[in-house]
Design an enzyme around this catalytic site. Structure first.
Site, PDB file in Angstrom:
ATOM      1  N   ALA B  14      -4.924 -38.832  37.626  1.00 26.24           N
ATOM      2  CA  ALA B  14      -4.570 -39.454  36.340  1.00 26.24           C
ATOM      3  C   ALA B  14      -4.291 -40.952  36.417  1.00 26.24           C
ATOM      4  O   ALA B  14      -4.934 -41.751  35.713  1.00 26.24           O
ATOM      5  CB  ALA B  14      -3.377 -38.723  35.731  1.00 26.24           C
ATOM      6  N   ARG B  25     -12.833 -50.963  30.777  1.00 27.69           N
ATOM      7  CA  ARG B  25     -12.954 -51.209  29.346  1.00 27.69           C
ATOM      8  C   ARG B  25     -12.818 -52.710  29.049  1.00 27.69           C
ATOM      9  O   ARG B  25     -13.457 -53.231  28.139  1.00 27.69           O
ATOM     10  CB  ARG B  25     -11.846 -50.419  28.620  1.00 27.69           C
ATOM     11  CG  ARG B  25     -12.269 -49.779  27.327  1.00 27.69           C
ATOM     12  CD  ARG B  25     -11.207 -48.790  26.835  1.00 27.69           C
ATOM     13  NE  ARG B  25     -11.354 -47.480  27.454  1.00 27.69           N
ATOM     14  CZ  ARG B  25     -10.347 -46.733  27.902  1.00 27.69           C
ATOM     15  NH1 ARG B  25      -9.101 -47.155  27.826  1.00 27.69           N
ATOM     16  NH2 ARG B  25     -10.581 -45.547  28.437  1.00 27.69           N
ATOM     17  N   GLU B  38     -11.061 -40.703  46.557  1.00 31.76           N
ATOM     18  CA  GLU B  38     -10.349 -39.444  46.311  1.00 31.76           C
ATOM     19  C   GLU B  38     -10.659 -38.511  47.476  1.00 31.76           C
ATOM     20  O   GLU B  38     -11.819 -38.227  47.759  1.00 31.76           O
ATOM     21  CB  GLU B  38     -10.788 -38.831  44.980  1.00 31.76           C
ATOM     22  CG  GLU B  38     -10.378 -37.374  44.768  1.00 31.76           C
ATOM     23  CD  GLU B  38      -8.881 -37.122  44.928  1.00 31.76           C
ATOM     24  OE1 GLU B  38      -8.085 -37.893  44.360  1.00 31.76           O
ATOM     25  OE2 GLU B  38      -8.510 -36.156  45.651  1.00 31.76           O
ATOM     26  N   SER B  44      -9.363 -36.563  38.150  1.00 31.46           N
ATOM     27  CA  SER B  44      -8.791 -36.536  36.793  1.00 31.46           C
ATOM     28  C   SER B  44      -8.561 -35.123  36.262  1.00 31.46           C
ATOM     29  O   SER B  44      -9.060 -34.762  35.214  1.00 31.46           O
ATOM     30  CB  SER B  44      -9.716 -37.274  35.818  1.00 31.46           C
ATOM     31  OG  SER B  44      -9.914 -38.589  36.239  1.00 31.46           O
ATOM     32  N   CYS B  48      -0.645 -30.041  35.763  1.00 29.64           N
ATOM     33  CA  CYS B  48       0.338 -29.350  34.902  1.00 29.64           C
ATOM     34  C   CYS B  48      -0.259 -28.106  34.279  1.00 29.64           C
ATOM     35  O   CYS B  48       0.468 -27.217  33.819  1.00 29.64           O
ATOM     36  CB  CYS B  48       0.799 -30.249  33.761  1.00 29.64           C
ATOM     37  SG  CYS B  48       0.869 -31.996  34.156  1.00 29.64           S
ATOM     38  N   VAL B  85      -8.317 -42.498  52.246  1.00 26.00           N
ATOM     39  CA  VAL B  85      -7.874 -43.790  52.755  1.00 26.00           C
ATOM     40  C   VAL B  85      -6.836 -43.513  53.833  1.00 26.00           C
ATOM     41  O   VAL B  85      -5.858 -42.807  53.606  1.00 26.00           O
ATOM     42  CB  VAL B  85      -7.306 -44.664  51.622  1.00 26.00           C
ATOM     43  CG1 VAL B  85      -6.636 -45.913  52.189  1.00 26.00           C
ATOM     44  CG2 VAL B  85      -8.425 -45.053  50.664  1.00 26.00           C
ATOM     45  N   ASP B 309       2.454 -40.214  40.214  1.00 23.65           N
ATOM     46  CA  ASP B 309       3.449 -39.406  40.914  1.00 23.65           C
ATOM     47  C   ASP B 309       3.951 -40.031  42.210  1.00 23.65           C
ATOM     48  O   ASP B 309       4.868 -39.502  42.828  1.00 23.65           O
ATOM     49  CB  ASP B 309       2.865 -38.024  41.237  1.00 23.65           C
ATOM     50  CG  ASP B 309       2.639 -37.183  39.999  1.00 23.65           C
ATOM     51  OD1 ASP B 309       2.932 -37.657  38.888  1.00 23.65           O
ATOM     52  OD2 ASP B 309       2.167 -36.037  40.147  1.00 23.65           O
ATOM     53  N   TYR B 452      11.556 -32.591   6.289  1.00 25.09           N
ATOM     54  CA  TYR B 452      12.223 -31.364   5.861  1.00 25.09           C
ATOM     55  C   TYR B 452      11.391 -30.600   4.842  1.00 25.09           C
ATOM     56  O   TYR B 452      10.958 -31.160   3.835  1.00 25.09           O
ATOM     57  CB  TYR B 452      13.605 -31.642   5.250  1.00 25.09           C
ATOM     58  CG  TYR B 452      14.087 -30.468   4.446  1.00 25.09           C
ATOM     59  CD1 TYR B 452      14.353 -29.256   5.085  1.00 25.09           C
ATOM     60  CD2 TYR B 452      14.197 -30.520   3.058  1.00 25.09           C
ATOM     61  CE1 TYR B 452      14.732 -28.134   4.354  1.00 25.09           C
ATOM     62  CE2 TYR B 452      14.576 -29.404   2.319  1.00 25.09           C
ATOM     63  CZ  TYR B 452      14.835 -28.211   2.969  1.00 25.09           C
ATOM     64  OH  TYR B 452      15.190 -27.105   2.253  1.00 25.09           O
ATOM     65  N   ARG B 468      25.666 -34.540  14.311  1.00 27.30           N
ATOM     66  CA  ARG B 468      26.811 -34.554  13.395  1.00 27.30           C
ATOM     67  C   ARG B 468      28.064 -34.095  14.123  1.00 27.30           C
ATOM     68  O   ARG B 468      29.131 -34.688  14.010  1.00 27.30           O
ATOM     69  CB  ARG B 468      26.502 -33.627  12.214  1.00 27.30           C
ATOM     70  CG  ARG B 468      27.473 -33.724  11.072  1.00 27.30           C
ATOM     71  CD  ARG B 468      27.031 -32.843   9.916  1.00 27.30           C
ATOM     72  NE  ARG B 468      26.989 -31.437  10.319  1.00 27.30           N
ATOM     73  CZ  ARG B 468      26.543 -30.443   9.542  1.00 27.30           C
ATOM     74  NH1 ARG B 468      26.099 -30.706   8.329  1.00 27.30           N
ATOM     75  NH2 ARG B 468      26.534 -29.210   9.975  1.00 27.30           N
TER      76      ARG B 468
END
Lengths: 480, 480
Positions: B14, B25, B38, B44, B48, B85, B309, B452, B468
């Site tokens: 990630a 980009r 990798e 990617s 989880c 690596v 991580d 609500y 409250r």
């Protein structure tokens, strides 16, 4: 021994009875006497729940009653039901009340003095003065009494349901705002063929037109007919064609067409019920709601307070006061008023215009300002929309939603968020609502540490996806 | 013509690949060359999501892969799979990589120069050096490779499932944190009898003990056995008793007892994988994670970045750096690193410690600090717990939840929120998470304008109920 002060409450629903309860929590009967007047038969009920009772989600009317008159009385509140306040005499600090005996007889009238007065007179449904609007079969849905009458129409007695020979029953809902779409859902659940008519060009004008169109598409997919840009001019009753014992055939008429109906529901929204306040010369805002200060005291008055559906509240994003009839605000207003009258201190900071609703499985939410509202108050902004899913894309039950976000030009401050989607879409608006209250920029929002796990959210929560896109748009707009 | 800069990324999950994508980009291949290494077979992917794949919610392993190596390469990223690596030579701005051919043959080694280096080496599961921990049938669940091996154990081939004569299969999960409870759910869904063992006095030490007990109660109600305060001392393998073709009987041994198992799953959490960084002399925090500045640059280094991580992040509530392995943070880190390397500007503001999880239908969420954490950093506070429902109490599907809230003594600033409940409980933590980021007081929170409507919330959202109560407790504590 100090004299006992008296708090008088006009209106026995959310704002008024919360104020009474909170004041009572802070001061006992030896310090504070509390008298509350309610002209109807019910106290502290959830008007917002009425469509779900009519649709059958909620089976018992009394489930909508948070606290009965007896429960209030047990807590030391002198709640007088079926008693209408007919006049405020502010110079002499007293109100005139009239009892409303069942059967329409003229009841006793009397004056009651107050030290503190709480106006919680609520709102009344809009009911345009059209020919036929008061005909039998045309229903409002504002009160439990309204609901009870409509419910009897929707659920025919056992054995009579099939007398119509299986002809599908038709309902027309006038108004495609919150109440209108919620009633449309209720009627679909009761097996009606539903037509919703609104004079606006789209359903849900509480959304921008592009987001409102998503609601239209979804409603059509649910089999509803959605007629927009059509002003109702009359409701006609044809007594020749009956649709069962005691039935009538109605027709809702617009300039262009006529829509036959077995039942017509008016879901046109509400206006503040402030005739008493107006007659007493209290300050009202543009929507006719009572204007208060931050402590919910009527502006310019020492001992007169107001809250709930009869007031206008400060919209923190637009800087204007607005009328927003919602039980969640009414409860908070009552809390503030009760704390202040009871010797404490509290203020209501204002709202950011959050609302959430659903029509069948479509969830609809908004907070902050729409494009038109932003322009109206001089805000310049960039707009983005993003598509994202409610859970990790690979997780079962993941549903798409569209999130629209407005951010201020230059500063990137969040101005508004609208969300239309399925399960998991609606309450995500809370993220934006809190961020709006805090004055966050979309770049701050994009890095918020929100709850992430595949059953709950994608790694980028949909609101963060929109914020990321908005942050890029703000930068692009300012040339960087 | 300017020389092309080279960005080297260590770790293709990630954080690393988001950094690569974001930089790409912003800058094309004529400005920026991007090489990513990798060591595994997958890029990617959602670690989880592994428990949900093992439990059967997610049917295909590849659903967990957000972007394949080929997709990255199509976007102009030179992603080299199965290439580890092995050394960072920061003085000469180069890394040494070794190819890992299938079959365990020794692969080619080579040096690659970089202008910018991104460390995204992730985390590795804790695996205490206990006798028998490496036995067949003892599984970690950190990688897709781990998951694939375990999945074959959980789902016997057609025709073999009944060979055990209907004897229920037993699983022992070591560790009752997020991974442990999620794996417990997965194993229940695979029809295992599940025992969860943890040395802590309660499951979910990411919650206060009183809230953790709610999780224990719910897990027991689901038929799980929960053993706490029990340190595992060994895993024993008894080869005499086999439970089917190729099966073995294992036992997880604590000081007090022995728990037989057909399968053992280690769910002990993870530690930062930072051996490369350590060897290169980069600064590490108390948990062994790389320390960065706000731009996610390794502290004291100009052109070395880290995220995901393998780093520690600033906890905005406690003021300390912490190691929190979560894909949502890793993505944001990557976004920041990629923006900065790509010539833009971004910072990661830190976290507030939000986490959400579930075990079957129990939703568990937290944000901010626990009581012990607050004391540890010198914060004084009041604590309240509130019971409330996910929807209006009368609305079908309304479920109870408990909300615990910590507010700073005197100021009333929110310090932490924990929620345990059923449907609708978990993501409500976002309200508190945003409020924490904004530094709001519980009194400010109590008046927030949240969405609500009866199907979505009671008039007082559960988080507001707790706020409250907390506001009242803050006032009471300060004598007012």
């Amino acid at each position: 021994m100090a004299a006992v002060r008296r708090m008088v409450v006009v209106g026995g629903d959310a704002a008024g009875m919360t104020a009474a309860s909170q004041a009572r929590r802070l001061q006992g009967p030896d310090e504070l006497e509390i008298v509350a007047f309610e002209r109807g038969d019910f106290s502290s009920y959830s008007a917002c729940g009425i469509p779900y009772w009519l649709g059958g989600d909620v089976t018992e009317r009394d489930d909508l009653i948070a606290r009965t008159p007896e429960q209030h009385r047990e807590r030391g509140i002198d709640l007088r039901m079926r008693t209408e306040v007919t006049e405020l005499d502010l110079d002499r600090s007293r109100v005139r009340a009239r009892e409303l005996p069942p059967g329409g007889a003229r009841g006793r009238e009397y004056w009651t003095d107050f030290d503190d007065l709480v106006l919680a007179t609520g709102a009344r449904p809009m009911r345009p003065p059209l020919p036929g609007i008061d005909a039998e079969g045309v229903h409002g849905v504002q009160s439990l009494e309204d609901g009870q009458v409509l419910l009897e129409t929707l659920t025919p007695l056992q054995g009579t349901a099939s007398d119509d020979g299986g002809r599908p029953r038709k309902a027309v809902v006038v108004g495609a705002g919150y109440i209108g779409v919620e009633m449309a859902e209720a009627l679909v659940r009761r097996d009606f063929e539903v037509t919703v008519i609104d004079q606006a060009p789209q359903p849900m004008t509480t959304l921008d037109p592009d987001m409102g169109e998503l609601v239209r598409d979804a409603m059509c997919d649910m089999g509803m007919e959605v007629v927009t840009g059509a002003a109702v001019t009359a409701v006609e009753t044809d007594e020749r064609e009956t649709s069962g014992p005691g039935g009538r055939t109605l027709a809702v008429v617009t300039k262009e067409a006529s829509y036959p109906a077995d039942v017509v529901v008016l879901g046109l929204g509400v206006v503040p019920e402030t005739s008493l306040a107006r007659e007493a010369g209290l300050p009202l805002g543009e929507s006719g709601g009572v204007l208060t200060d931050l402590a919910m005291r009527v502006r310019g008055r020492e001992n007169i307070w107001a809250g709930g559906d009869c007031v206008e509240v400060l919209d923190l994003v637009s800087g204007r006061t607005r009328h927003i009839a919602l039980g969640t605000h009414a409860n908070k207003h009552g809390q503030v008023v009760g704390a202040n009258i009871g010797g404490g201190y509290a203020t209501f900071p204002g709202v950011v215009g959050t609302a959430v609703s659903k029509v069948c499985d479509l969830e609809i939410a908004r907070t902050g300002v729409l494009e038109a509202q932003a322009r109206d108050v001089g805000l310049q902004f960039v707009t983005v929309t993003a598509e994202a899913t409610s859970r990790a894309g690979y997780f079962p039950g993941s549903r798409p939603m569209r999130v629209k976000m407005l951010a201020e030009r230059g500063t990137g401050r969040l101005l508004g968020t609208q969300i239309v989607g399925r399960e998991g879409a609606g309450k995500r608006v809370d993220i934006a609502a809190v961020a709006l209250s805090a004055g966050m920029t979309v770049e701050q929002i994009m890095y918020l540490d929100l709850g992430y796990a595949p059953p709950f959210s994608p790694v980028w929560d949909p609101v963060l996806v929109a914020a990321r896109k908005a942050a890029a748009a703000v930068k692009a707009e300012s040339g960087g």
